[in-house]
Write a protein that holds these residues in place. Structure first.
Motif, PDB file in Angstrom:
ATOM      1  N   UNK A  45       0.877  -1.165   0.000  1.00 17.94           N
ATOM      2  CA  UNK A  45       0.000   0.000   0.000  1.00 17.94           C
ATOM      3  C   UNK A  45       0.918   1.220   0.000  1.00 17.94           C
ATOM      4  N   UNK A  46       0.825   2.035  -1.055  1.00 19.36           N
ATOM      5  CA  UNK A  46       1.778   3.128  -1.250  1.00 19.36           C
ATOM      6  C   UNK A  46       1.073   4.347  -1.830  1.00 19.36           C
ATOM      7  N   UNK A  47       1.698   5.509  -1.662  1.00 21.49           N
ATOM      8  CA  UNK A  47       1.160   6.707  -2.316  1.00 21.49           C
ATOM      9  C   UNK A  47       1.812   6.955  -3.673  1.00 21.49           C
ATOM     10  N   UNK A  48       2.766   6.088  -4.032  1.00 20.35           N
ATOM     11  CA  UNK A  48       3.392   6.166  -5.352  1.00 20.35           C
ATOM     12  C   UNK A  48       4.422   7.265  -5.526  1.00 20.35           C
ATOM     13  N   UNK A  49       4.904   7.834  -4.434  1.00 16.46           N
ATOM     14  CA  UNK A  49       5.816   8.980  -4.482  1.00 16.46           C
ATOM     15  C   UNK A  49       7.063   8.738  -5.324  1.00 16.46           C
ATOM     16  N   UNK A  50       7.430   7.486  -5.470  1.00 16.43           N
ATOM     17  CA  UNK A  50       8.657   7.097  -6.134  1.00 16.43           C
ATOM     18  C   UNK A  50       8.549   7.130  -7.669  1.00 16.43           C
ATOM     19  N   UNK A  51       7.336   7.310  -8.203  1.00 18.41           N
ATOM     20  CA  UNK A  51       7.135   7.236  -9.653  1.00 18.41           C
ATOM     21  C   UNK A  51       7.275   8.616 -10.304  1.00 18.41           C
ATOM     22  N   UNK A  52       8.379   9.291 -10.032  1.00 15.54           N
ATOM     23  CA  UNK A  52       8.587  10.644 -10.565  1.00 15.54           C
ATOM     24  C   UNK A  52       8.959  10.629 -12.048  1.00 15.54           C
ATOM     25  N   UNK A  89      11.859   0.762 -12.653  1.00 15.61           N
ATOM     26  CA  UNK A  89      12.966   0.108 -11.953  1.00 15.61           C
ATOM     27  C   UNK A  89      12.548  -0.413 -10.589  1.00 15.61           C
ATOM     28  N   UNK A  90      11.815   0.399  -9.820  1.00 13.41           N
ATOM     29  CA  UNK A  90      11.400  -0.065  -8.497  1.00 13.41           C
ATOM     30  C   UNK A  90      10.399  -1.211  -8.616  1.00 13.41           C
ATOM     31  N   UNK A  91       9.419  -1.053  -9.476  1.00 17.82           N
ATOM     32  CA  UNK A  91       8.395  -2.086  -9.599  1.00 17.82           C
ATOM     33  C   UNK A  91       8.967  -3.386 -10.154  1.00 17.82           C
ATOM     34  N   UNK A 122       1.770  14.239  -3.035  1.00 19.10           N
ATOM     35  CA  UNK A 122       2.135  13.438  -4.209  1.00 19.10           C
ATOM     36  C   UNK A 122       1.180  13.799  -5.343  1.00 19.10           C
ATOM     37  N   UNK A 123       1.669  14.491  -6.360  1.00 20.10           N
ATOM     38  CA  UNK A 123       0.796  14.929  -7.457  1.00 20.10           C
ATOM     39  C   UNK A 123       0.068  13.770  -8.138  1.00 20.10           C
ATOM     40  N   UNK A 124      -1.061  14.100  -8.711  1.00 17.82           N
ATOM     41  CA  UNK A 124      -1.909  13.132  -9.399  1.00 17.82           C
ATOM     42  C   UNK A 124      -1.132  12.302 -10.419  1.00 17.82           C
ATOM     43  N   UNK A 125      -0.334  12.960 -11.257  1.00 19.60           N
ATOM     44  CA  UNK A 125       0.393  12.251 -12.317  1.00 19.60           C
ATOM     45  C   UNK A 125       1.341  11.191 -11.762  1.00 19.60           C
ATOM     46  N   UNK A 126       1.993  11.514 -10.663  1.00 20.73           N
ATOM     47  CA  UNK A 126       2.953  10.575 -10.074  1.00 20.73           C
ATOM     48  C   UNK A 126       2.239   9.329  -9.555  1.00 20.73           C
ATOM     49  N   UNK A 127       1.134   9.516  -8.858  1.00 18.83           N
ATOM     50  CA  UNK A 127       0.381   8.386  -8.328  1.00 18.83           C
ATOM     51  C   UNK A 127      -0.152   7.507  -9.458  1.00 18.83           C
ATOM     52  N   UNK A 128      -0.693   8.136 -10.486  1.00 19.23           N
ATOM     53  CA  UNK A 128      -1.259   7.367 -11.599  1.00 19.23           C
ATOM     54  C   UNK A 128      -0.166   6.667 -12.391  1.00 19.23           C
ATOM     55  N   UNK A 129       0.989   7.317 -12.555  1.00 21.23           N
ATOM     56  CA  UNK A 129       2.119   6.672 -13.231  1.00 21.23           C
ATOM     57  C   UNK A 129       2.543   5.408 -12.473  1.00 21.23           C
ATOM     58  N   UNK A 130       2.571   5.492 -11.157  1.00 17.19           N
ATOM     59  CA  UNK A 130       2.927   4.321 -10.347  1.00 17.19           C
ATOM     60  C   UNK A 130       1.971   3.165 -10.622  1.00 17.19           C
TER      61      UNK A 130
END
Length: 348
Positions: free
Chosen positions: A91-98, A105-107, A130-138
């Motif tokens: 369960x994550x907020x996806x912050x890493x998907x910049x 790479x992380x996934x 965490x912006x919308x785009x980053x979360x959705x990209x994750x």
């Protein structure tokens, strides 16, 4: 003494109190300033004890805080759980998907370790950090890699960002157009609920949860809390219902067989069985019939009803005086449900 029990199927492990966000009404009060976290050594001990105490548990949800802040400890923990036959969900907020590369790479590392599901949280509160785009990209990157994925959007009446807005996002639209593993991505919008009296959200015309039935989570899901407690249910209302705690991590790791017995002993609590069978709202309706002075509030979430049920002294008094009037009927329903659950597990 209850003869029939329902074995737990999943467990949530609160890996860290540190988070890249500081959302209002975070159920665990996590933030970037918190430091508490578990180590890989502790993770191994917990997994080993789960295998012995609860062999029916086949899924672990790695939560927080932000579980990905554990870095290699999370990756190694997922791999270790996989080796024990336990599936993993983060369960994550996806912050890493910049960026696409960082998300991939992380996934990729997580999938290779054995990750089975990704749950990405977003919405008004999360998007402050965490912006919308980053979360959705994750989320879409996880699905493209073949990982079962959920985007969980905060829901309340006056929310600016809603479930429907996901479909308007350019990153999501690009994912949909490519049509690769789109069936692996699911979008849900659970209620963003406040347990604190100082922040009352407006839920507008949203349907209240007063039509909910029995709560499966109270026995079928366990949680490891921020206080190193082992508890019934998902942990959302754990701070408000102390009686959900039945052991602590150290005891479980030292003597997992005893932890299993402590879990079985929770079935001697009639109120918990009643919640499992009929749910807290229907219980409160019955309490009101016994005593018309009892108020049944309009809550938006099942867990709020449960917390109210346990913390209202008058409600507890009425239940203690009258529960025997429904005990046999409730227990019959419980035995039937427990029997059905075991049959369903065997079929699967």
């Amino acid at each position: 003494m209850v003869i029939s029990v329902v074995d737990p199927k999943s467990i949530g492990i609160l890996t860290t109190m540190k988070c890249t966000a500081a959302c209002q009404e975070c159920c665990f009060e996590c933030s970037p300033n918190r430091k508490e976290r578990i180590t890989f050594t502790e993770i191994k001990k917990i997994i080993d004890s789960i295998v012995i105490a609860f062999p029916t548990i086949k899924v672990v949800a790695w939560t927080g805080g932000e579980c990905t802040l554990l870095g290699d400890d999370l990756i190694n923990g997922i791999s270790y759980a996989k080796g024990k036959g336990i599936l993993s969900r983060i369960v994550s907020n996806g912050w890493w998907a910049t960026s696409d590369e960082k998300a991939f790479m992380l996934l990729k590392k997580l999938k290779e370790a054995g990750l089975d599901e990704v749950n990405i949280s977003t919405g008004d509160n999360h998007q402050e950090f965490v912006p919308e785009d980053i979360a959705i990209r994750a989320a879409v990157t996880a699905a493209e890699l073949g990982i079962s994925t959920i985007i969980s959007v905060e829901k309340r009446g006056n929310a600016k960002f809603k479930k429907e807005d996901i479909f308007k996002n350019k990153i999501f639209q690009k994912f949909a157009d490519k049509n690769i593993n789109t069936d692996l991505l699911k979008i849900i919008d659970p209620v963003w609920v406040s347990f604190h009296s100082d922040n009352i959200y407006d839920y507008g015309e949203l349907n209240l949860s007063n039509n909910l039935g029995g709560c499966d989570s109270i026995f079928e899901t366990l949680s490891v809390s921020k206080n190193n407690e082992v508890a019934l249910c998902c942990g959302l209302s754990l701070d408000y219902i102390p009686s959900l705690v039945f052991d602590d991590i150290q005891s479980m790791c030292d003597k997992p067989e005893n932890t299993r017995l402590k879990f079985y002993n929770t079935f001697n609590d009639f109120l918990k069985i009643w919640i499992y069978v009929e749910g807290p709202y229907k219980i409160l309706q019955k309490v009101q019939k016994w005593d018309s002075n009892i108020e049944v509030p309009n809550f938006i979430h099942q867990c709020l009803y449960c917390s109210y049920l346990y913390n209202n002294i008058d409600v507890q008094k009425v239940i203690s005086e009258h529960y025997k009037e429904v005990q046999n009927k409730v227990m019959e329903k419980f035995y039937n449900k427990a029997k059905w659950k075991k049959i369903s597990v065997n079929i699967i």
